[in-house]
Enzyme design. Structure first.
Site, PDB file in Angstrom:
ATOM      1  N   TYR A   1      -3.137 -11.909   3.578  1.00 30.47           N
ATOM      2  CA  TYR A   1      -2.683 -11.723   2.197  1.00 30.47           C
ATOM      3  C   TYR A   1      -1.513 -12.624   1.816  1.00 30.47           C
ATOM      4  O   TYR A   1      -1.633 -13.480   0.946  1.00 30.47           O
ATOM      5  CB  TYR A   1      -2.298 -10.256   1.959  1.00 30.47           C
ATOM      6  CG  TYR A   1      -3.475  -9.330   1.866  1.00 30.47           C
ATOM      7  CD1 TYR A   1      -4.078  -9.051   0.642  1.00 30.47           C
ATOM      8  CD2 TYR A   1      -4.010  -8.729   2.999  1.00 30.47           C
ATOM      9  CE1 TYR A   1      -5.176  -8.216   0.548  1.00 30.47           C
ATOM     10  CE2 TYR A   1      -5.113  -7.892   2.920  1.00 30.47           C
ATOM     11  CZ  TYR A   1      -5.689  -7.640   1.693  1.00 30.47           C
ATOM     12  OH  TYR A   1      -6.793  -6.825   1.605  1.00 30.47           O
TER      13      TYR A   1
ATOM     14  N   LYS B   1       0.810  -1.213   0.000  1.00 29.79           N
ATOM     15  CA  LYS B   1       0.000   0.000   0.000  1.00 29.79           C
ATOM     16  C   LYS B   1       0.847   1.269   0.000  1.00 29.79           C
ATOM     17  O   LYS B   1       0.334   2.354  -0.313  1.00 29.79           O
ATOM     18  CB  LYS B   1      -0.956   0.002   1.195  1.00 29.79           C
ATOM     19  CG  LYS B   1      -1.819  -1.246   1.302  1.00 29.79           C
ATOM     20  CD  LYS B   1      -2.614  -1.535   0.035  1.00 29.79           C
ATOM     21  CE  LYS B   1      -3.531  -2.731   0.243  1.00 29.79           C
ATOM     22  NZ  LYS B   1      -4.251  -3.121  -0.991  1.00 29.79           N
TER      23      LYS B   1
ATOM     24  N   TYR C   1     -12.191 -14.420   3.573  1.00 31.92           N
ATOM     25  CA  TYR C   1     -11.249 -13.348   3.872  1.00 31.92           C
ATOM     26  C   TYR C   1     -10.853 -13.353   5.349  1.00 31.92           C
ATOM     27  O   TYR C   1     -11.699 -13.361   6.239  1.00 31.92           O
ATOM     28  CB  TYR C   1     -11.878 -12.006   3.520  1.00 31.92           C
ATOM     29  CG  TYR C   1     -11.034 -10.801   3.915  1.00 31.92           C
ATOM     30  CD1 TYR C   1     -10.058 -10.308   3.055  1.00 31.92           C
ATOM     31  CD2 TYR C   1     -11.210 -10.171   5.142  1.00 31.92           C
ATOM     32  CE1 TYR C   1      -9.285  -9.214   3.407  1.00 31.92           C
ATOM     33  CE2 TYR C   1     -10.444  -9.079   5.505  1.00 31.92           C
ATOM     34  CZ  TYR C   1      -9.481  -8.606   4.639  1.00 31.92           C
ATOM     35  OH  TYR C   1      -8.709  -7.537   4.998  1.00 31.92           O
TER      36      TYR C   1
END
Length: 346
Positions: free
Chosen positions: A301, A57, A275
């Site tokens: 992730y 990010k 998730y």
């Protein structure tokens, strides 16, 4: 590395960028893990890019915050899951720029675990001085963005200059430009190393890392297969998302039509039960990568992506002896929030 990403993709210079991290990030060989799997394995270390534990990010925020700087913003707003790396790094970027961060945390993973609700990225958000609010839904992108807009209007009435980072599909995918840039950076590195990979494996969540890297690679004529591992949505939903985001990004660098459906390779075999939830392949990936390479992966992730890579090798979708580059997108603070989940899973 002598060649800069702008040398390979000059259209990147059309977009305002705020430098937040270190580049280029290193590429390391994972010799022992590669031997265990029967492949030649390398890792692109975007967990080492300098800002508050790093991660993918950072690259995205450099382009998301560029328009905010142009608008003379002094406040940034973003939404994400409780343990969102994007939220944590937005708070960090705001601190670095002298802005205020207002972060909205979504109830995306049902959990009463106090480590999950207080440790990891949540602890860091507080430490970085962010204002925190909560949103009750975890799969309502449009609603979460509307809540940010409402808060931005309140801040305007208080004399602030807010800038909202919208992550839903209706908003420009500025963050993907960071991974167009990363693809060019990576290509220059592997050429310098003299060791081009046969496959690249990358997380596929919001889609901007995956789509950006894919568009960047094709923009410079690099036809390497790029395999996206689903971390949030099923294969069909994610394929549609990557198609849309890739087309948008290709237009943003004036390269329409460079992505075909054959370019979009996605697997959701390691996604279940969903998730941010543990499964056996994710736990194996965390332990194997830590114990063989001292590389730390998070359950949301990077470990799920490594689990997907391992599955591709074991099912011969990636053949023995292949050269594989794993994109490590960071997220290490979440390890602490998931300590109980990791230790108790069997």
């Amino acid at each position: 590395m002598n060649r800069k990403p702008e040398d390979l993709i000059p259209e990147l210079q059309q977009h305002r960028r705020v430098i937040l991290g270190h580049e280029p990030t290193p590429i390391d060989r994972l010799t022992r893990l590669g031997q265990d799997l029967g492949i030649e394995l390398w890792v692109k270390r975007d967990d080492c890019n300098g800002l508050a534990f790093g991660g993918n990010k950072v690259r995205q925020l450099e382009y998301y915050l560029g328009p905010g700087v142009e608008k003379n913003a002094d406040t940034v707003l973003i939404t994400g899951a409780l343990q969102s790396n994007f939220v944590r790094l937005t708070a960090a970027a705001a601190a670095k720029l002298g802005w205020q961060a207002h972060v909205q945390l979504e109830e995306r993973v049902p959990s009463d675990d106090q480590l999950y609700r207080k440790s990891g990225n949540i602890f860091l958000n507080n430490l970085l001085g962010a204002e925190i609010s909560y949103f009750p839904e975890g799969e309502d992108e449009a609603g979460a963005d509307r809540a940010l807009d409402d808060r931005a209007e309140q801040l305007k009435s208080q004399g602030r200059r807010p800038y909202v980072i919208h992550l839903g599909l209706g908003s420009p995918p500025y963050g993907g430009l960071g991974y167009i840039r990363a693809a060019a950076e990576t290509y220059a590195q592997v050429i310098e190393l003299g060791n081009k990979p046969d496959y690249i494996v990358v997380p596929s969540g919001s889609g901007l890392t995956h789509a950006g890297f894919l568009v960047g690679a094709r923009a410079i004529g690099w036809d390497v297969p790029i395999i996206g591992i689903c971390v949030r949505r099923d294969q069909k939903s994610q394929t549609d998302r990557i198609r849309q985001r890739s087309n948008e990004l290709a237009h943003m660098i004036s390269r329409p039509g460079i992505i075909t459906d054959q370019d979009i390779i996605i697997s959701d075999k390691t996604l279940s039960p969903g998730y941010g939830k543990m499964n056996q392949p994710v736990k194996e990936a965390i332990e194997k990568t830590a114990q063989l390479e001292a590389i730390l992966l998070d359950p949301v992730y990077t470990a799920r992506t490594m689990a997907g890579l391992i599955d591709k090798v074991r099912t011969d979708a990636i053949p023995q002896g292949a050269k594989v580059l794993f994109i490590h997108t960071g997220g290490n603070p979440a390890i602490f929030a998931y300590q109980n989940a990791i230790e108790s899973f069997s």
